[in-house]
Write an enzyme that holds these catalytic residues in place. Structure first.
Site, mmCIF file in Angstrom:
data_model
loop_
_atom_site.group_PDB
_atom_site.id
_atom_site.type_symbol
_atom_site.label_atom_id
_atom_site.label_comp_id
_atom_site.label_asym_id
_atom_site.label_seq_id
_atom_site.Cartn_x
_atom_site.Cartn_y
_atom_site.Cartn_z
ATOM 1 N N LEU A 29 -8.421 4.591 -1.159
ATOM 2 C CA LEU A 29 -7.288 3.956 -1.831
ATOM 3 C C LEU A 29 -5.948 4.547 -1.396
ATOM 4 O O LEU A 29 -5.838 5.745 -1.137
ATOM 5 C CB LEU A 29 -7.448 4.106 -3.345
ATOM 6 C CG LEU A 29 -8.736 3.515 -3.928
ATOM 7 C CD1 LEU A 29 -8.790 3.750 -5.444
ATOM 8 C CD2 LEU A 29 -8.849 2.024 -3.611
ATOM 9 N N HIS A 30 -4.970 3.665 -1.322
ATOM 10 C CA HIS A 30 -3.599 4.079 -1.018
ATOM 11 C C HIS A 30 -2.652 3.343 -1.953
ATOM 12 O O HIS A 30 -3.099 2.582 -2.828
ATOM 13 C CB HIS A 30 -3.279 3.812 0.458
ATOM 14 C CG HIS A 30 -3.585 2.401 0.906
ATOM 15 N ND1 HIS A 30 -2.944 1.296 0.391
ATOM 16 C CD2 HIS A 30 -4.489 1.919 1.802
ATOM 17 C CE1 HIS A 30 -3.412 0.210 0.965
ATOM 18 N NE2 HIS A 30 -4.363 0.547 1.816
ATOM 19 N N GLY A 32 -0.914 0.792 -1.639
ATOM 20 C CA GLY A 32 -1.064 -0.673 -1.678
ATOM 21 C C GLY A 32 -2.052 -1.084 -2.766
ATOM 22 O O GLY A 32 -1.786 -1.972 -3.579
ATOM 23 N N HIS A 33 -3.220 -0.410 -2.780
ATOM 24 C CA HIS A 33 -4.214 -0.684 -3.828
ATOM 25 C C HIS A 33 -3.634 -0.320 -5.198
ATOM 26 O O HIS A 33 -3.782 -1.070 -6.170
ATOM 27 C CB HIS A 33 -5.474 0.165 -3.624
ATOM 28 C CG HIS A 33 -6.166 -0.009 -2.313
ATOM 29 N ND1 HIS A 33 -6.183 0.963 -1.348
ATOM 30 C CD2 HIS A 33 -6.887 -1.046 -1.814
ATOM 31 C CE1 HIS A 33 -6.893 0.548 -0.309
ATOM 32 N NE2 HIS A 33 -7.327 -0.675 -0.549
ATOM 33 N N ASP A 146 -3.133 -9.090 3.287
ATOM 34 C CA ASP A 146 -4.217 -9.879 3.876
ATOM 35 C C ASP A 146 -3.981 -11.351 3.522
ATOM 36 O O ASP A 146 -4.651 -11.918 2.657
ATOM 37 C CB ASP A 146 -5.560 -9.378 3.354
ATOM 38 C CG ASP A 146 -5.799 -7.935 3.758
ATOM 39 O OD1 ASP A 146 -6.140 -7.701 4.917
ATOM 40 O OD2 ASP A 146 -5.583 -7.034 2.927
ATOM 41 N N VAL A 172 2.776 -3.341 0.327
ATOM 42 C CA VAL A 172 3.429 -2.030 0.201
ATOM 43 C C VAL A 172 3.489 -1.400 1.590
ATOM 44 O O VAL A 172 2.501 -1.424 2.332
ATOM 45 C CB VAL A 172 2.660 -1.116 -0.775
ATOM 46 C CG1 VAL A 172 3.296 0.261 -0.851
ATOM 47 C CG2 VAL A 172 2.599 -1.768 -2.158
ATOM 48 N N ARG A 183 -7.093 1.494 7.407
ATOM 49 C CA ARG A 183 -7.347 1.651 8.849
ATOM 50 C C ARG A 183 -6.238 2.433 9.567
ATOM 51 O O ARG A 183 -6.440 2.847 10.712
ATOM 52 C CB ARG A 183 -7.545 0.287 9.511
ATOM 53 C CG ARG A 183 -8.860 -0.373 9.122
ATOM 54 C CD ARG A 183 -9.140 -1.621 9.938
ATOM 55 N NE ARG A 183 -10.511 -2.087 9.773
ATOM 56 C CZ ARG A 183 -10.899 -3.049 8.921
ATOM 57 N NH1 ARG A 183 -10.007 -3.650 8.155
ATOM 58 N NH2 ARG A 183 -12.166 -3.412 8.832
HETATM 59 P P1 AMP Z 1 -9.161 -3.384 1.036
HETATM 60 O O1 AMP Z 1 -9.603 -2.119 0.379
HETATM 61 O O2 AMP Z 1 -8.519 -3.185 2.368
HETATM 62 O O3 AMP Z 1 -10.209 -4.464 1.015
HETATM 63 O O4 AMP Z 1 -7.972 -3.940 0.121
HETATM 64 C C1 AMP Z 1 -8.183 -4.213 -1.253
HETATM 65 C C2 AMP Z 1 -7.014 -5.028 -1.749
HETATM 66 O O5 AMP Z 1 -5.797 -4.309 -1.573
HETATM 67 C C3 AMP Z 1 -6.866 -6.355 -0.994
HETATM 68 O O6 AMP Z 1 -6.501 -7.385 -1.901
HETATM 69 C C4 AMP Z 1 -5.745 -6.040 -0.030
HETATM 70 O O7 AMP Z 1 -5.017 -7.189 0.374
HETATM 71 C C5 AMP Z 1 -4.880 -5.109 -0.861
HETATM 72 N N1 AMP Z 1 -4.026 -4.299 0.002
HETATM 73 C C6 AMP Z 1 -4.388 -3.596 1.101
HETATM 74 N N2 AMP Z 1 -3.312 -3.020 1.677
HETATM 75 C C7 AMP Z 1 -2.239 -3.393 0.940
HETATM 76 C C8 AMP Z 1 -0.835 -3.135 1.031
HETATM 77 N N3 AMP Z 1 -0.320 -2.375 1.992
HETATM 78 N N4 AMP Z 1 -0.022 -3.687 0.092
HETATM 79 C C9 AMP Z 1 -0.550 -4.455 -0.898
HETATM 80 N N5 AMP Z 1 -1.857 -4.736 -1.041
HETATM 81 C C10 AMP Z 1 -2.691 -4.213 -0.140
#
Ligand code: AMP
Length: 278
Positions: A29-30, A32-33, A146, A172, A183
């Site tokens: 998690l970062h 964005g999450h 995404d 974010v 990634r």
């Molecule tokens: P993931 O863990 O990459 O599957 O992402 C989980 C959720 O977080 C998905 O809805 C992504 O679109 C969202 N997400 C990933 N990176 C960001 C970001 N930088 N800003 C906002 N949402 C994000």
């Protein structure tokens, strides 16, 4: 914060929650999450987060086995943002012996990421539908980062009458513009610095649209110039499309999605800008 691993435990936890918001993730998690989780916290009665690295959305030559994982750190962050329930199923729990159904989302899943990653959005649509059926949230939160995934999920939720409100949170970014992504941890320092070219290209396109440019090919050329001036970049696509159906447009209309996928060394990065023309 309750941690659950099985579908049965998740359903039992759900019965004690009021008006849950749900944030599906693949972990590591970062911010964005966390921005999605904080928003769910503010807008919903309770918050469920899932951490599941979904094997069916990875192609055979993709990074499933090396996808970054850090459950202990994720759990600390989730406690901090006050998630109520964390659902961390195993792959066997989600895909038991005999599992056979998959969702074909149709044309919106075909271009862009869908063209480069065959089967990816079927995997995404199927797992998100399963998670929505298991968690049964009132709202589900996804990131604009995404963009095609957002379009795919909106399509599935509408077409299959899934009773959930889809909420999309803004991308974010780091202060230098690079969109946060699990990634990004694959990038070397030098690649990380070069990767800012993606957001610079998007900023340039936005500036051009705001300055009156409407010709998609002119915008794409300007973005390609910025990206190709970086060493070791290989552009998978640059797209100027309508944000709902994702059809390419020749001229920018009232709302346009500008997106790109670029390989920086061995790492594939995506980014996009949703631009409304006033
Ligand atoms: P993931 O863990 O990459 O599957 O992402 C989980 C959720 O977080 C998905 O809805 C992504 O679109 C969202 N997400 C990933 N990176 C960001 C970001 N930088 N800003 C906002 N949402 C994000």
């Amino acid at each position: 914060m309750k941690q659950v691993k099985t579908i049965q435990e998740m359903r039992a936890a759900r019965s004690g929650l009021s008006a849950p918001g749900f944030v599906p993730t693949m972990g590591f998690l970062h911010e964005g999450h966390l921005s999605l989780i904080r928003r769910a916290r503010a807008e919903c009665g309770s918050v469920v987060v899932s951490i599941f690295v979904n094997p069916t959305q990875f192609g055979v030559n993709e990074d499933l086995s090396r996808y970054p994982r850090d459950a202990a750190h994720d759990l600390a962050l989730l406690a901090d943002v006050e998630a109520d329930v964390v659902f961390m199923p195993t792959a066997e729990e989600i895909y038991p012996q005999g599992f056979a159904t998959s969702i074909d989302v149709g044309p919106v899943a075909e271009p862009l990421e869908g063209a480069v990653r065959p089967g990816h959005f079927s995997g995404v649509a199927t797992v998100v539908t399963k998670l929505l059926n298991i968690v049964q949230p009132e709202r589900a939160y996804f990131g604009q980062k995404d963009a095609q995934q957002c379009a795919v999920i909106r399509r599935v939720v509408a077409d299959l009458n899934i009773p959930v409100e889809v909420v999309i949170g803004d991308t974010v970014r780091n202060p230098d513009g690079l969109a946060l992504s699990s990634r990004n941890s694959y990038l070397t320092d030098e690649e990380r610095r070069r990767a800012t070219a993606l957001s610079r290209a998007l900023a340039r396109a936005r500036q051009m649209v705001e300055g009156g440019e409407r010709q998609a090919s002119v915008l794409k050329d300007a973005m390609r110039d910025i990206l190709s001036s970086e060493e070791g970049f290989s552009v998978d696509y640059i797209s100027v499309a309508d944000p709902v159906a994702l059809n390419e447009v020749e001229r920018v209309g009232a709302e346009v999605l500008i997106s790109m996928a670029v390989r920086v060394g061995t790492v594939r990065l995506i980014d996009n800008a949703l631009i409304r023309v006033s």
